[in-house]
Design a protein around this motif. Structure first.
Motif, PDB file in Angstrom:
ATOM      1  N   SER A 197       0.828  -1.186   0.000  1.00 22.25           N
ATOM      2  CA  SER A 197       0.000   0.000   0.000  1.00 22.25           C
ATOM      3  C   SER A 197       0.864   1.236   0.000  1.00 22.25           C
ATOM      4  CB  SER A 197      -0.921  -0.041   1.198  1.00 22.25           C
ATOM      5  OG  SER A 197      -0.727   0.960   2.075  1.00 22.25           O
ATOM      6  N   LEU A 198       0.385   2.268  -0.675  1.00 19.97           N
ATOM      7  CA  LEU A 198       1.123   3.519  -0.704  1.00 19.97           C
ATOM      8  C   LEU A 198       0.929   4.270   0.595  1.00 19.97           C
ATOM      9  CD1 LEU A 198       0.514   4.738  -4.334  1.00 19.97           C
ATOM     10  CD2 LEU A 198       2.582   3.807  -3.373  1.00 19.97           C
ATOM     11  N   PRO A 199       1.830   5.194   0.912  1.00 16.88           N
ATOM     12  CA  PRO A 199       1.834   5.820   2.216  1.00 16.88           C
ATOM     13  C   PRO A 199       0.913   6.988   2.310  1.00 16.88           C
ATOM     14  CG  PRO A 199       3.562   6.716   0.972  1.00 16.88           C
ATOM     15  CD  PRO A 199       2.830   5.811   0.083  1.00 16.88           C
ATOM     16  N   ILE A 200      -0.314   6.844   2.030  1.00 20.19           N
ATOM     17  CA  ILE A 200      -1.165   8.023   2.011  1.00 20.19           C
ATOM     18  C   ILE A 200      -2.045   8.090   3.230  1.00 20.19           C
ATOM     19  CG2 ILE A 200      -2.846   9.238   0.621  1.00 20.19           C
ATOM     20  CD1 ILE A 200      -0.571   9.002  -0.984  1.00 20.19           C
ATOM     21  N   ALA A 201      -2.091   7.179   4.142  1.00 18.87           N
ATOM     22  CA  ALA A 201      -3.103   7.339   5.160  1.00 18.87           C
ATOM     23  C   ALA A 201      -2.662   7.072   6.563  1.00 18.87           C
ATOM     24  CB  ALA A 201      -4.284   6.501   4.845  1.00 18.87           C
ATOM     25  N   ALA A 202      -3.627   7.138   7.523  1.00 17.44           N
ATOM     26  CA  ALA A 202      -3.287   7.010   8.927  1.00 17.44           C
ATOM     27  C   ALA A 202      -4.356   6.450   9.799  1.00 17.44           C
ATOM     28  CB  ALA A 202      -2.887   8.353   9.456  1.00 17.44           C
ATOM     29  N   PRO A 203      -4.217   6.366  11.102  1.00 20.77           N
ATOM     30  CA  PRO A 203      -5.108   5.746  12.021  1.00 20.77           C
ATOM     31  C   PRO A 203      -6.300   6.468  12.559  1.00 20.77           C
ATOM     32  CG  PRO A 203      -2.951   5.939  12.919  1.00 20.77           C
ATOM     33  CD  PRO A 203      -2.932   6.578  11.613  1.00 20.77           C
ATOM     34  N   LEU A 226     -10.069   1.463   3.332  1.00 19.61           N
ATOM     35  CA  LEU A 226     -10.484   1.529   1.932  1.00 19.61           C
ATOM     36  C   LEU A 226     -10.396   2.959   1.408  1.00 19.61           C
ATOM     37  CD1 LEU A 226     -13.546  -0.901   1.947  1.00 19.61           C
ATOM     38  CD2 LEU A 226     -11.324  -1.284   0.867  1.00 19.61           C
ATOM     39  N   LEU A 227     -10.734   3.906   2.248  1.00 18.66           N
ATOM     40  CA  LEU A 227     -10.627   5.302   1.866  1.00 18.66           C
ATOM     41  C   LEU A 227      -9.177   5.658   1.585  1.00 18.66           C
ATOM     42  CD1 LEU A 227     -12.294   7.928   1.566  1.00 18.66           C
ATOM     43  CD2 LEU A 227     -11.763   8.404   3.970  1.00 18.66           C
ATOM     44  N   HIS A 228      -8.301   5.190   2.427  1.00 23.32           N
ATOM     45  CA  HIS A 228      -6.867   5.411   2.223  1.00 23.32           C
ATOM     46  C   HIS A 228      -6.392   4.824   0.908  1.00 23.32           C
ATOM     47  CE1 HIS A 228      -2.965   3.147   2.479  1.00 23.32           C
ATOM     48  NE2 HIS A 228      -2.539   4.390   2.437  1.00 23.32           N
ATOM     49  N   TYR A 229      -6.737   3.585   0.662  1.00 21.49           N
ATOM     50  CA  TYR A 229      -6.206   2.913  -0.517  1.00 21.49           C
ATOM     51  C   TYR A 229      -6.841   3.426  -1.802  1.00 21.49           C
ATOM     52  CZ  TYR A 229      -3.688  -0.642  -3.043  1.00 21.49           C
ATOM     53  OH  TYR A 229      -2.820  -1.270  -3.894  1.00 21.49           O
ATOM     54  N   SER A 230      -7.957   4.129  -1.694  1.00 18.67           N
ATOM     55  CA  SER A 230      -8.593   4.671  -2.893  1.00 18.67           C
ATOM     56  C   SER A 230      -7.684   5.659  -3.608  1.00 18.67           C
ATOM     57  CB  SER A 230      -9.917   5.355  -2.526  1.00 18.67           C
ATOM     58  OG  SER A 230      -9.694   6.530  -1.763  1.00 18.67           O
ATOM     59  N   VAL A 231      -6.756   6.284  -2.875  1.00 16.31           N
ATOM     60  CA  VAL A 231      -5.803   7.199  -3.501  1.00 16.31           C
ATOM     61  C   VAL A 231      -4.923   6.436  -4.479  1.00 16.31           C
ATOM     62  CG1 VAL A 231      -3.920   8.810  -3.081  1.00 16.31           C
ATOM     63  CG2 VAL A 231      -5.847   8.699  -1.486  1.00 16.31           C
ATOM     64  N   PHE A 251      -8.108   9.664  16.501  1.00 19.03           N
ATOM     65  CA  PHE A 251      -7.938   8.818  15.324  1.00 19.03           C
ATOM     66  C   PHE A 251      -8.789   9.311  14.154  1.00 19.03           C
ATOM     67  CE2 PHE A 251      -6.286   6.108  18.553  1.00 19.03           C
ATOM     68  CZ  PHE A 251      -5.334   5.327  17.921  1.00 19.03           C
ATOM     69  N   HIS A 252      -9.924   9.885  14.458  1.00 17.45           N
ATOM     70  CA  HIS A 252     -10.814  10.348  13.397  1.00 17.45           C
ATOM     71  C   HIS A 252     -10.231  11.532  12.638  1.00 17.45           C
ATOM     72  CE1 HIS A 252     -11.804  12.306  17.252  1.00 17.45           C
ATOM     73  NE2 HIS A 252     -11.923  13.391  16.527  1.00 17.45           N
ATOM     74  N   ALA A 253      -9.214  12.191  13.178  1.00 18.59           N
ATOM     75  CA  ALA A 253      -8.625  13.338  12.491  1.00 18.59           C
ATOM     76  C   ALA A 253      -8.076  12.923  11.127  1.00 18.59           C
ATOM     77  CB  ALA A 253      -7.508  13.952  13.344  1.00 18.59           C
ATOM     78  N   THR A 254      -7.401  11.779  11.074  1.00 18.61           N
ATOM     79  CA  THR A 254      -6.850  11.310   9.806  1.00 18.61           C
ATOM     80  C   THR A 254      -7.955  10.912   8.850  1.00 18.61           C
ATOM     81  OG1 THR A 254      -4.950  10.514  11.042  1.00 18.61           O
ATOM     82  CG2 THR A 254      -5.185   9.740   8.799  1.00 18.61           C
ATOM     83  N   THR A 255      -9.013  10.313   9.374  1.00 17.36           N
ATOM     84  CA  THR A 255     -10.130   9.929   8.522  1.00 17.36           C
ATOM     85  C   THR A 255     -10.745  11.158   7.866  1.00 17.36           C
ATOM     86  OG1 THR A 255     -10.591   8.051   9.973  1.00 17.36           O
ATOM     87  CG2 THR A 255     -12.333   8.706   8.457  1.00 17.36           C
ATOM     88  N   TYR A 256     -10.897  12.226   8.646  1.00 15.02           N
ATOM     89  CA  TYR A 256     -11.440  13.463   8.080  1.00 15.02           C
ATOM     90  C   TYR A 256     -10.511  14.021   7.006  1.00 15.02           C
ATOM     91  CZ  TYR A 256     -14.690  13.434  12.031  1.00 15.02           C
ATOM     92  OH  TYR A 256     -15.653  13.094  12.931  1.00 15.02           O
ATOM     93  N   ALA A 257      -9.209  13.944   7.244  1.00 16.79           N
ATOM     94  CA  ALA A 257      -8.255  14.406   6.233  1.00 16.79           C
ATOM     95  C   ALA A 257      -8.395  13.592   4.949  1.00 16.79           C
ATOM     96  CB  ALA A 257      -6.833  14.304   6.781  1.00 16.79           C
ATOM     97  N   LEU A 258      -8.590  12.282   5.101  1.00  6.29           N
ATOM     98  CA  LEU A 258      -8.751  11.419   3.930  1.00  6.29           C
ATOM     99  C   LEU A 258     -10.063  11.682   3.203  1.00  6.29           C
ATOM    100  CD1 LEU A 258      -7.376   8.086   5.374  1.00  6.29           C
ATOM    101  CD2 LEU A 258      -6.462   9.322   3.424  1.00  6.29           C
ATOM    102  N   THR A 273      -1.078  15.050  -3.433  1.00  5.85           N
ATOM    103  CA  THR A 273      -1.902  14.447  -2.381  1.00  5.85           C
ATOM    104  C   THR A 273      -1.060  14.118  -1.155  1.00  5.85           C
ATOM    105  OG1 THR A 273      -3.333  13.468  -4.074  1.00  5.85           O
ATOM    106  CG2 THR A 273      -3.506  12.578  -1.850  1.00  5.85           C
ATOM    107  N   GLN A 274       0.152  13.632  -1.371  1.00  6.97           N
ATOM    108  CA  GLN A 274       1.032  13.303  -0.251  1.00  6.97           C
ATOM    109  C   GLN A 274       1.364  14.528   0.590  1.00  6.97           C
ATOM    110  OE1 GLN A 274       4.183  11.459  -2.473  1.00  6.97           O
ATOM    111  NE2 GLN A 274       3.346   9.401  -2.255  1.00  6.97           N
ATOM    112  N   ASN A 275       1.508  15.680  -0.039  1.00  5.63           N
ATOM    113  CA  ASN A 275       1.782  16.911   0.711  1.00  5.63           C
ATOM    114  C   ASN A 275       0.521  17.549   1.265  1.00  5.63           C
ATOM    115  OD1 ASN A 275       4.753  17.477   0.475  1.00  5.63           O
ATOM    116  ND2 ASN A 275       4.287  17.262  -1.704  1.00  5.63           N
ATOM    117  N   LEU A 276      -0.626  17.241   0.657  1.00  6.98           N
ATOM    118  CA  LEU A 276      -1.895  17.806   1.124  1.00  6.98           C
ATOM    119  C   LEU A 276      -2.318  17.197   2.459  1.00  6.98           C
ATOM    120  CD1 LEU A 276      -4.446  19.541   0.627  1.00  6.98           C
ATOM    121  CD2 LEU A 276      -5.376  17.620  -0.687  1.00  6.98           C
ATOM    122  N   LEU A 277      -2.074  15.908   2.637  1.00  3.24           N
ATOM    123  CA  LEU A 277      -2.549  15.220   3.844  1.00  3.24           C
ATOM    124  C   LEU A 277      -1.995  15.810   5.143  1.00  3.24           C
ATOM    125  CD1 LEU A 277      -2.672  11.554   2.562  1.00  3.24           C
ATOM    126  CD2 LEU A 277      -4.554  12.810   3.602  1.00  3.24           C
TER     127      LEU A 277
END
Length: 671
Positions: free
Chosen positions: A4-10, A238-243, A372-379, A411-415
């Motif tokens: 998986s690419l490094p675009i997401a978090a917990p 799944l939201l993370h990997y959609s990137v 943890f929801h902070a990253t979800t909102y960012a995604l 996208t990597q810099n936006l997160l």
């Protein structure tokens, strides 16, 4: 088993540690960490206590009773271990490499208030299920047939054949008193609708019931809990990997060569940058959470700063390697155009490395506070924008292949920027006291703490890079097909992997409370759920094996290769799901090293030799490569299942307690 690419978090809320302590005694595993982590934090506390800079004048927060002279964990003597379920394995972050072995924090971290509250709710639910507390909802009159059938099948209550359900619900005090052989607290029957006992009484009932070994659970309760734990994680993963999916979908519409090139570039970027960065950052799961739990909130931001600077030091060597990667890639793949395009993709991705590093530190910064929801909102913002940027750069501006790489880098810099905005405008800023020169000191212990996690993840992930290079030896069409297969199996893995996290958490909770029977029940339910998920993925992949490749590419040759190999990938889903859940259970039991060694053995001594043998020697090509991976996962699944079925669960509980005592001893030495 998927990259998986490094675009997401917990995924978790912010109060102070003493509030958490008031919620009830915590397991000592929460109140201690490794000597190395202790060394880092004690050094930082000592340095900050003599620091005259204004940034630390108010640390720790003035609303707390914490001070620099108090012990690191906010108590003076090790607490007597309680039967609390407040035990939560740390180290899970959305965006970690999706392997059957999830990266783990090197040492346990303290809980945040939300975790403590969730644990108390779990205890309360089990007390209600065993009729030791009044039910949450009053039954209304006569129930219809469908309602009774539904309750009969899905009710989480522990049934006693000698008791009527309605009687059990209205005589909870009598049942509790009889179960634990104590005098009823009330002289009259406890009627439905009377107030639930206060938190102190609930805690006393829990402790007494656990000591009497009368707490039981049902498969319905465990199934419901696993769904509650895993559903938000599945959505986030799944939201993370959609990137990543968006990038592959876009490139696949450009051409076959481009589709193969993006797979080669992605795997190269993962093995040389993303995986090492994620592995190093895992030590923050311990350090940031420990700093927050100790009451020294400013140290959370300091640790995140220090790790970000450390990771940014990797940019020059990685950037140099990527910029001049074309000769290296050309030496491992036969098609020069594929190597050239992959090198172009990597050169553009250099601009995304700072964002990747900052995001890995940033998501641990918010995770330590329970946000943890902070990253979800960012995604939720970044994922749709990534699809829009792919369209804009690739088709609207006509940048084609370079446009897909640009969309990924942006996208990597936006997160991390979205995380910063969340912390600044919503919550989490209490742990940030500004930039500090202290972040440039005390790096040695942090590196020592971070290296083991990086080495383990890197060793597991390297196999996938080897197989990607092997796929390139079969030609451009096979390399393009490999990209579709990797993306598809990675997406499928984002269902059992969160389930494994949920199983790990639940079993660890129950083991921490010495509920051995309940832990066994939960493990059985988790394995059954793993089978269901594996069969579901198998059905989807096998049924739509001819349709799935057409989503990614219009090339008939690539689609035919994918459809042929998809049958093997479908079978792999059973072992992938069971291996993930099995290792999650081993983590919950504190035996993750067993799964780690089993995975390394299966990858390097089974999967890799079989893949190369069937792919090249037997001429199966891409089908052979995936057959080898399936064989390796079958072996690791067998090893872990045999271990789980043969393990002495009572011994596992004793060993868990021994680890807690060891942590407490380390804590005492640190003081």
């Amino acid at each position: 088993m998927s990259p998986s690419l490094p675009i997401a978090a917990p995924a978790r809320h912010s109060h102070h540690h003493h509030h958490a302590a008031e919620a009830g005694p915590l397991s000592s595993s929460y109140l201690a960490t490794s000597p190395l982590a202790q060394e880092i934090l004690i050094r930082d506390i000592a340095e900050c206590s003599t620091d005259s800079e204004a940034e630390y004048d108010d640390a720790p927060d003035s609303d707390s009773d914490a001070d620099e002279s108090r012990p690191l964990h906010g108590h003076h003597e090790p607490r007597q271990r309680s039967a609390s379920m407040a035990f939560h394995p740390s180290g899970i972050a959305y965006g970690t490499p999706c392997l059957a072995v999830a990266p783990q924090a090197p040492h346990p971290a303290p809980p945040v208030p939300r975790e403590v509250e969730e644990s108390r709710n779990a205890e309360r639910s089990l007390l209600r299920d065993n009729h030791f507390l009044p039910p949450k909802h009053r039954r209304t009159g006569d129930e219809g047939t469908l309602r009774r059938v539904y309750r009969r099948i899905f009710s989480t209550k522990v049934r006693d054949p000698s008791l009527d359900d309605a009687f059990a619900d209205t005589h909870t005090d009598l049942i509790y008193a009889k179960a634990v052989e104590t005098t009823p607290l009330l002289e009259h029957d406890y009627e439905v609708g009377l107030p639930t006992p206060d938190s102190d009484e609930e805690h006393n009932r829990w402790e007494t019931a656990v000591a009497a070994n009368v707490i039981k659970t049902t498969w319905q309760r465990e199934a419901k809990t696993l769904v509650q734990y895993s559903a938000p994680l599945i959505v986030a993963f799944l939201l993370h990997y959609s990137v990543t999916i968006g990038s592959v979908l876009t490139v696949g519409r450009i051409g076959m060569v481009e589709l193969g090139a993006v797979n080669l570039a992605t795997m190269t970027a993962s093995i040389t940058c993303y995986v090492p960065i994620q592995g190093l950052a895992t030590c923050l799961d311990t350090l940031c959470a420990q700093a927050y739990g100790s009451g020294h909130k400013h140290l959370v931001g300091l640790q995140a700063q220090r790790m970000t600077y450390l990771l940014w030091l990797l940019i020059p060597p990685i950037g140099f390697l990527w910029y001049f990667s074309e000769p290296i890639l050309a030496s491992v793949v036969p098609d020069p155009e594929t190597a050239s395009l992959a090198a172009l993709y990597l050169r553009i991705l250099i601009f995304g490395i700072p964002g990747v590093a900052a995001f890995e530190s940033g998501k641990r910064f918010v995770q330590a506070q329970g946000l943890f929801h902070a990253t979800t909102y960012a995604l939720l913002i970044a994922a749709p924008l990534s699809f829009l940027m792919n369209w804009f750069f690739v088709w609207k501006l006509g940048w084609h292949f370079a446009g897909a790489a640009t969309a990924m880098a942006v996208t990597q810099n936006l997160l991390p920027l979205l995380l910063v905005l969340y912390v600044y405008f919503i919550e989490g800023s209490e742990c940030w006291k500004g930039f500090s020169k202290r972040a440039f000191y005390n790096w040695g212990p942090m590196v020592k703490l971070a290296l083991p996690g990086m080495i383990m993840i890197e060793a597991q992930f390297s196999v996938l890079e080897i197989l990607t290079i092997a796929a390139g030896q079969f030609g451009t069409a096979n390399l393009a097909a490999q990209s579709v297969l990797v993306t598809t199996t990675s997406t499928a893995f984002n269902i059992p992997f969160p389930l494994a996290i949920a199983a790990s958490t639940r079993v660890a909770n129950l083991i921490g409370a010495r509920l051995v029977g309940a832990a066994r029940t939960s493990a059985k339910v988790a394995l059954a759920a793993g089978c269901v998920v594996g069969l579901f993925n198998l059905t989807v992949l096998s049924t739509f094996r001819h349709s799935i490749p057409l989503i990614f590419t219009s090339d008939p040759t690539v689609a035919a290769i994918v459809a042929q190999a998809m049958t093997v990938c479908a079978v792999l889903q059973i072992f992938d799901a069971l291996a993930a859940v099995s290792h999650g259970l081993l983590r919950g039991l504190g035996r993750q090293s067993v799964g780690g060694y089993a995975n390394l053995f299966s990858y390097y001594f089974v999967a890799l030799p079989v893949s190369l043998g069937t792919g090249f020697w037997m001429g199966w090509k891409l089908v052979g490569l995936w057959f080898g991976l399936t064989a390796g996962l079958a072996v690791v699944t067998a090893i872990e299942l045999v271990y789980l079925f043969r393990i002495d669960w009572e011994t596992a509980v004793d060993q868990a307690e021994a680890r807690m005592r060891s942590d407490a001893n380390h804590e005492g030495e640190a003081k």
